[in-house]
Design a protein around this motif. Structure first.
Motif, short mmCIF file in Angstrom:
data_model
loop_
_atom_site.label_atom_id
_atom_site.label_comp_id
_atom_site.label_asym_id
_atom_site.label_seq_id
_atom_site.Cartn_x
_atom_site.Cartn_y
_atom_site.Cartn_z
N UNK A 140 0.85 -1.19 0.00
CA UNK A 140 0.00 0.00 0.00
C UNK A 140 0.89 1.23 0.00
N UNK A 141 0.55 2.19 -0.85
CA UNK A 141 1.31 3.44 -0.91
C UNK A 141 0.35 4.60 -1.07
N UNK A 142 0.81 5.77 -0.70
CA UNK A 142 0.00 6.98 -0.86
C UNK A 142 0.59 7.83 -1.97
N UNK A 143 -0.25 8.18 -2.93
CA UNK A 143 0.16 9.05 -4.03
C UNK A 143 -0.44 10.43 -3.80
N UNK A 144 0.36 11.49 -3.91
CA UNK A 144 -0.16 12.83 -3.61
C UNK A 144 -1.29 13.26 -4.54
N UNK A 145 -1.43 12.61 -5.69
CA UNK A 145 -2.44 13.03 -6.66
C UNK A 145 -3.67 12.12 -6.66
N UNK A 146 -3.46 10.80 -6.51
CA UNK A 146 -4.60 9.88 -6.61
C UNK A 146 -4.95 9.24 -5.27
N UNK A 147 -4.23 9.58 -4.21
CA UNK A 147 -4.53 9.00 -2.91
C UNK A 147 -3.88 7.64 -2.72
N UNK A 148 -4.57 6.78 -1.99
CA UNK A 148 -4.01 5.48 -1.67
C UNK A 148 -4.02 4.58 -2.91
N UNK A 149 -2.88 3.92 -3.16
CA UNK A 149 -2.75 2.99 -4.27
C UNK A 149 -2.33 1.64 -3.70
N UNK A 150 -3.06 0.60 -4.08
CA UNK A 150 -2.81 -0.75 -3.55
C UNK A 150 -2.28 -1.65 -4.66
N UNK A 151 -1.11 -2.25 -4.43
CA UNK A 151 -0.58 -3.25 -5.36
C UNK A 151 -1.19 -4.60 -4.98
N UNK A 152 -1.85 -5.23 -5.94
CA UNK A 152 -2.66 -6.41 -5.66
C UNK A 152 -2.19 -7.59 -6.50
N UNK A 153 -2.10 -8.75 -5.88
CA UNK A 153 -1.90 -10.02 -6.61
C UNK A 153 -3.23 -10.76 -6.61
N UNK A 154 -3.71 -11.10 -7.79
CA UNK A 154 -4.97 -11.84 -7.92
C UNK A 154 -4.63 -13.33 -7.97
N UNK A 155 -5.20 -14.10 -7.04
CA UNK A 155 -4.96 -15.54 -6.99
C UNK A 155 -6.09 -16.33 -7.64
N UNK A 156 -7.30 -15.77 -7.67
CA UNK A 156 -8.44 -16.45 -8.28
C UNK A 156 -9.41 -15.40 -8.78
N UNK A 157 -10.12 -15.73 -9.86
CA UNK A 157 -11.10 -14.80 -10.40
C UNK A 157 -10.47 -13.73 -11.27
N UNK A 158 -11.25 -12.72 -11.58
CA UNK A 158 -10.81 -11.60 -12.40
C UNK A 158 -11.31 -10.31 -11.77
N UNK A 159 -10.43 -9.33 -11.68
CA UNK A 159 -10.75 -8.04 -11.06
C UNK A 159 -11.07 -7.02 -12.15
N UNK A 160 -12.18 -6.30 -11.98
CA UNK A 160 -12.60 -5.30 -12.95
C UNK A 160 -12.73 -3.94 -12.28
N UNK A 161 -12.50 -2.86 -13.02
CA UNK A 161 -12.72 -1.52 -12.45
C UNK A 161 -14.19 -1.33 -12.10
N UNK A 162 -14.41 -0.49 -11.10
CA UNK A 162 -15.75 -0.04 -10.71
C UNK A 162 -16.62 -1.13 -10.09
N UNK A 163 -16.09 -2.35 -9.87
CA UNK A 163 -16.90 -3.34 -9.17
C UNK A 163 -16.71 -3.18 -7.67
N UNK A 164 -17.71 -3.59 -6.91
CA UNK A 164 -17.64 -3.52 -5.45
C UNK A 164 -17.11 -4.84 -4.92
N UNK A 165 -16.10 -4.76 -4.06
CA UNK A 165 -15.48 -5.95 -3.49
C UNK A 165 -15.53 -5.86 -1.97
N UNK A 166 -15.31 -7.00 -1.33
CA UNK A 166 -15.22 -7.03 0.12
C UNK A 166 -13.76 -6.98 0.53
N UNK A 167 -13.44 -6.09 1.44
CA UNK A 167 -12.07 -5.94 1.94
C UNK A 167 -12.01 -6.47 3.37
N UNK A 168 -11.18 -7.49 3.58
CA UNK A 168 -11.04 -8.10 4.90
C UNK A 168 -9.60 -7.97 5.38
#
Length: 732
Positions: A343-371
């Motif tokens: 996790x990093x903070x960008x002064x222009x876009x805010x928090x940016x999360x580097x993510x590894x996807x292990x299953x499924x497919x991630x799409x922009x604008x979808x709602x996900x559960x964060x645990x």
């Protein structure tokens, strides 16, 4: 490998969103600080056409333009992702810091990767911390290869470094650590050092000349073949020994010439399953050159010999109530399971999360559960929340290149996940899941801080919360005994970066203050005290008298209050008031301002007035009685003692034990462990180990680790206790 090279794809081969897990390779670079990892990443990016010959990306920056702090400190301090493409394969290169203080970033890189490149400097060799990471990778079967850098250094010797690597990394099987190529040398310079100008492929027996800045392939002359024969035969035997075809060794020993295609396929399979560990050489391209030495060979190894994400088992997954959930590895159509590895903070876009996807497919604008669970002890509260995915992108230097989706097996950056922290799980809103966390080192260096000004005080809490959200190896403590805000870090460099980020990212200026240890006070023997609080100032007065006896109790007993009043000398309704006053005074201390513990206070007698006695008066009298008892008694200062376990190489056991003794430590015992290490257990006062994380690293040359846990409080030596009391008088 080596004869499958295609022309690099140039600008068209820049990073993209992968469409199938088989076309992805996730590789983490491991090595000590200064071994040349970041330089190697830039060389690979240049060869793959991701940057131009000046090493610049489209916006004019370089592939290593990650963080202003890194430029100021002249070293990598965080995990960085550089995606490149080679032969239709997307390679996610994870560049990790080599300095021990940032091992948390290395752990995150290991979690996100499917294979590791160990970068070893020919001028520095293999350090102890690199060996320890190799053992960690071996424990989980991660495929590995070794890249020797800095061959341009004086006295650099590739053959010798290969031997050193086999000795360091091939304890169980030295013949599993062998070079795939040997260097070609140019004419000697004035200093007698001959530069490496190319490579000889041991399997293909082809020459690859890089002296012009372009890789040129040719056949060796008859006079060159004998020089590589021994190395080639040993490599072939090493590959055959790891072959899944059990007949191959018999055929080879019987004189059969094994087909080159068979050898290459067996080599790739052995590398992919973590049974064979090739050694390669690499160097950055000269100014204006297109390809650095060995970079093509390295890219071929990664794409041909390293495993696809299909071969990486998914870490343990459960539902939120802890029920195990079976997840098929790398199923792009399966339930969404992704992990925030940075996790990093960008002064222009805010928090940016580097993510590894292990299953499924991630799409922009979808709602996900964060645990996020399991890191409450480090200032990370458990949390479960639904969040909307922002833009998806792949980073390159300071650029973020948008992508349309992220499939299982790939990595990408997600913008504007306001609650997601490093280590959190992203899953479907209707099917929330949780991944087991990866192992993180304990931060053991305390950094006590105070806001520099009132304006900073208002921003400090939010700044610290963001800081620990980014870095789970940092623990935030609000010490209730000393009333200090303490950041627990991995070392001095880690602490420096934390302070710099507070200042530059979050606009919070703090002052570092001495870290205070939580002391206690107790009575050394029996003592009595009389508390008399009698005042008359018009109207109702204040009248309360009580007599107490104080005696010590065993450690951990706390404060025990006993009522032995007879005849109603102290009315029943005021006895709790006396106890309340005594307990309040115990919290404040009776000698040096530290909490009083482990005593029994007995109320023996007292006096009251029918009009002027009150709850407040008897509270005051109880406190006065305790202070008087302390004035006539010997008071021990109690210091916390930690149980310390040090895992250290056998060569440093004597030095570590001597150092612990010098810290007033008591060695409880030693235990021999695997890998030529010894586990030392000792009890040491916490006063003496505030900087032990730094001192032990220096003492053991970075090869030792330690853990600590609170054992108990015990009396401090009189001379030290007296010094503490004098300091308390000065500051009070």
């Amino acid at each position: 490998m080596g004869d499958k090279v295609k022309e690099h794809p140039g600008a068209a081969g820049r990073a993209r969103a992968a469409d199938h897990p088989a076309s992805v390779r996730n590789v983490v670079l491991v090595g000590h600080s200064g071994s040349g990892k970041t330089t190697l990443v830039e060389a690979l990016a240049l060869t793959a056409g991701a940057v131009n010959r000046a090493g610049r990306v489209e916006d004019g920056g370089t592939v290593s333009d990650y963080d202003d702090i890194e430029h100021r400190q002249q070293r990598s301090v965080q995990l960085s992702l550089v995606p490149v493409e080679w032969n239709g394969i997307k390679i996610n290169i994870l560049d990790t810091p080599g300095y021990a203080d940032f091992v948390g970033e290395l752990r995150a890189g290991l979690r996100a990767a499917d294979a590791a490149l160990f970068v070893v400097s020919a001028s520095d060799g293999v350090d102890g911390s690199t060996r320890m990471v190799w053992e960690e990778c071996a424990a989980v079967g991660m495929p590995r290869a070794i890249v020797v850098t800095h061959l341009e250094a004086a006295r650099a010797d590739f053959t010798e470094m290969t031997r050193v690597c086999a000795e360091a990394f091939g304890a169980d099987d030295p013949d599993a650590v062998l070079p795939l190529y040997t260097p070609l040398y140019g004419p000697q310079g004035p200093d007698g050092h001959a530069p490496v100008t190319g490579l000889v492929g041991l399997l293909t027996q082809k020459l690859f000349d890089y002296s012009t800045g372009e890789r040129k392939e040719s056949e060796p002359g008859p006079e060159q073949l004998p020089d590589i024969e021994d190395a080639r035969n040993r490599l072939i035997e090493g590959i055959i020994a790891e072959s899944e075809d059990e007949t191959l060794m018999d055929r080879y020993l019987g004189g059969e010439q094994i087909d080159l295609k068979t050898l290459i396929e067996d080599l790739e399979r052995a590398v992919a399953r973590g049974a064979f560990f090739p050694v390669l050489a690499a160097a950055p391209a000269a100014d204006g050159a297109r390809q650095g030495l060995g970079t093509v060979e390295l890219l071929e190894l990664v794409t041909g010999g390293f495993p696809t994400p299909f071969e990486h088992p998914t870490p343990g997954v459960t539902t939120l109530d802890g029920t195990p959930r079976e997840i098929k590895p790398c199923d792009t159509g399966g339930p969404l399971v992704a992990e925030v590895v940075k996790t990093a903070s960008d002064p222009y876009v805010g928090r940016v999360s580097l993510v590894r996807v292990f299953s499924g497919t991630l799409h922009p604008d979808e709602t996900v559960h964060v645990s996020g669970h399991g890191l409450a002890d480090r200032g990370h509260e458990d949390h479960d929340v639904d969040e909307k995915i922002g833009a998806l992108s792949t980073p390159f230097g300071k650029q973020q290149r948008p992508v349309t989706h992220v499939i299982a097996g790939d990595l990408a950056c997600v913008a504007k996940l306001g609650r997601a922290e490093t280590g959190d799980t992203l899953s479907g809103r209707d099917d929330p899941l949780l991944m087991e966390p990866w192992e993180m080192p304990d931060p053991l260096l305390p950094l006590a801080i105070e806001a520099h000004s009132k304006a900073d005080e208002d921003k400090l809490s939010q700044g610290l919360a963001r800081l620990v959200a980014e870095d789970p190896t940092m623990r935030l403590e609000q010490n209730q005994d000393t009333h200090q805000v303490v950041l627990w870090c991995l070392g001095e460099a880690h602490a420096d970066v934390a302070l710099e980020r507070l200042r530059s990212r979050y606009g919070v200026q703090v002052d570092v203050v001495p870290h205070q240890v939580s002391l206690r006070e107790t009575f050394a023997g029996k003592s009595g005290g009389r508390g008399r609080h009698v005042k008359q100032s018009g109207g109702h007065g204040q009248f309360a008298i009580c007599e107490i006896e104080v005696e010590p109790l065993p450690g951990g007993s706390g404060i025990e209050f006993v009522d032995k009043v007879v005849g109603g000398a102290v009315p029943r309704q005021f006895i709790p008031s006396v106890e309340k006053g005594i307990r309040a005074q115990a919290v404040k201390g009776v000698a040096a301002g530290y909490q009083l513990v482990d005593v029994r206070v007995t109320l023996l007698d007292g006096k009251a007035h029918s009009v002027d006695s009150s709850d407040a008066a008897f509270q005051t009298a109880g406190a006065l009685a305790l202070r008087e008892a302390a004035a006539d008694a010997k008071i021990h200062l109690l210091e916390p003692v930690a149980e310390v376990s040090v895992l250290v190489g056998d060569d440093y056991v004597g030095a570590v034990m001597s150092d612990l003794s010098g810290r007033r430590g008591r060695v409880l015992g030693t235990e021999q462990t695997s890998g030529g290490r010894t586990l030392i257990k000792a009890e040491v006062p916490e006063f003496e180990i505030g900087r032990y994380a730094v001192d032990l690293r220096s003492l053991s040359h970075g090869t030792a680790r330690f853990s600590r846990s609170y054992a108990r409080h015990e009396p401090m030596p009189p001379q030290i206790a007296e010094r503490i009391r004098e300091q308390a008088k000065v500051t009070s």
